[in-house]
Design an enzyme around this catalytic site. Sequence first.
Site, mmCIF file in Angstrom:
data_model
loop_
_atom_site.group_PDB
_atom_site.id
_atom_site.type_symbol
_atom_site.label_atom_id
_atom_site.label_comp_id
_atom_site.label_asym_id
_atom_site.label_seq_id
_atom_site.Cartn_x
_atom_site.Cartn_y
_atom_site.Cartn_z
ATOM 1 N N VAL A 20 -8.411 10.714 0.262
ATOM 2 C CA VAL A 20 -7.729 9.798 1.185
ATOM 3 C C VAL A 20 -7.557 10.473 2.551
ATOM 4 C CG1 VAL A 20 -5.630 8.451 1.599
ATOM 5 C CG2 VAL A 20 -6.525 8.664 -0.735
ATOM 6 N N LYS A 109 3.421 7.460 -4.401
ATOM 7 C CA LYS A 109 4.183 6.548 -5.280
ATOM 8 C C LYS A 109 5.129 7.310 -6.195
ATOM 9 C CE LYS A 109 0.122 6.999 -7.891
ATOM 10 N NZ LYS A 109 -1.250 6.655 -7.939
ATOM 11 N N GLU A 133 2.803 1.797 2.617
ATOM 12 C CA GLU A 133 1.989 0.688 2.091
ATOM 13 C C GLU A 133 0.974 1.148 1.051
ATOM 14 O OE1 GLU A 133 2.098 -2.892 3.192
ATOM 15 O OE2 GLU A 133 1.220 -2.710 1.213
ATOM 16 N N GLU A 194 -6.869 9.348 -14.022
ATOM 17 C CA GLU A 194 -6.196 10.440 -13.317
ATOM 18 C C GLU A 194 -6.447 11.752 -14.067
ATOM 19 O OE1 GLU A 194 -3.954 10.163 -10.604
ATOM 20 O OE2 GLU A 194 -4.038 7.997 -10.419
ATOM 21 N N LYS A 209 4.816 2.243 -9.543
ATOM 22 C CA LYS A 209 4.556 1.167 -8.582
ATOM 23 C C LYS A 209 5.519 -0.003 -8.815
ATOM 24 C CE LYS A 209 -0.267 2.630 -8.302
ATOM 25 N NZ LYS A 209 -1.586 2.506 -8.937
HETATM 26 N N1 HSE Z 1 -5.051 5.686 -11.244
HETATM 27 C C1 HSE Z 1 -4.651 4.704 -10.296
HETATM 28 C C2 HSE Z 1 -5.332 3.393 -10.646
HETATM 29 C C3 HSE Z 1 -5.025 5.142 -8.910
HETATM 30 O O1 HSE Z 1 -6.184 3.370 -11.533
HETATM 31 O O2 HSE Z 1 -4.997 2.374 -10.083
HETATM 32 C C4 HSE Z 1 -4.297 4.405 -7.827
HETATM 33 O O3 HSE Z 1 -2.930 4.658 -7.846
#
Ligand code: HSE
Length: 433
Positions: A20, A109, A133, A194, A209
């Site tokens: 990112v 997050k 965001e 992840e 989230k």
């Molecule tokens: N592992 C997360 C997903 C990445 O699959 O959405 C984005 O937060």
Amino acid sequence: MSSADLGRPLTVALLGGGTVGASVARLLIESARDLEERVGAPVVLTAVAVRDVAKDRPGIPADLITSDVHAVASSGADIVVEVMGGIEPARTLILEAMAAGSSVVTANKALLAADGATLYEAAGRNGVDLYFEAAVAGAIPLLRPLRESLAGDRVTKVLGIVNGSTNFMLTKMDEEGVEYSDVFEEAMSLGYLEADPSLDIDGHDAAAKAAILAELAFHTRVTLDDVYCEGISHVTSGDVRAAQQMGFVIKLLAVAERTDEGVIVRVHPTMLPRSHPLAAVRGSFNAVFIEAESAGQMMFYGRGAGGDPTASAVMGDLVTAARNRVVGGLGPGESTYNNLPVLPIGDASTRYYVNLSVADRPGVLASIASAFSDNGVSIQVVRQDGHGDEAGLIVRTHRASDAALRKTVEQLSGLDTVRQVLGVMRVEGEAGA
Ligand code: HSE
């Protein structure tokens, strides 16, 4: 900062040079002219702090790279962008940046869900902005609509597919009839999960989230610990088939709802009617469906992860924070004035699907129906599949509390007419449900 500063170059320092961070650096450099027009002043990238300076980072000018994260954080840049992730050292660095007068844009997050209050407090105390965001659903403009566009409405429910990896896996199970273990292997081999896959498959990423969404939606402080969380590893091809036969699809949903008593936030596999807009969200896409009293229903859809999509959201925040510097204003701070009670999962009320392997003889249905009625759970639909040793019953209920359903399942498990409770799942999105 005041409008007298109009035209002065604004400085941006970046904490993190991963996927990112590299996209943000590239966009800052490539779009410099557009950004200057949109902000009203030149926007200049001054430093990129990374853990490993020896690593090749295409797109990031080598002379901007440093490992001195604290120097970058407290450099007094107009805007510090944090895209490192994790709780520490990110929190300390963000607080250092705010103390030095920098507005902060973050995609973190985990930190916001665990301790957003500390960040908001520091932003308020130092008179700087905090934008995030990119922390939820990547590129999708979602938090600003909640914080700003819907600020005059009353949000009642948020249903979100906010984890792309698990949506990819459940879509495969739905489309190809494969087992969970096979799609898990595939997602692993494609690098879709992840580094700690549990964050995705056990729902923790979605839960972080969900906490962020719930806090913004209901103006009530919600942290990760408040979120009930159940992952997808127990979803079987039998559940998927049963869902298909009933016209449903299984999604890992983040659900935040406002009831008369308070707020409930939960993440779990959910059956949704195939006619629901979220049912059409396939593969690694994300979408969030919001219900508000005046606006009615709306849905936000797009890419929830990846370098460029996430960088797009970061850039939007960056432009907003930069404009605020130019005109001398601040964006919204924390809004938790409602202070609603955050209720335990036992208070949640939903419809349910229960899949049972049963004996096939007279009186079986009656004994099973009793287990539901004994606990005050009303049956909506019963469907028998197979016969003899293969007999299965699928029961769908009207709304019932989580606590009543748990007791029902306990009672069902103890019946000699029930061989096995094969699956239990919440149902959302039906008319009137
Ligand atoms: N592992 C997360 C997903 C990445 O699959 O959405 C984005 O937060």
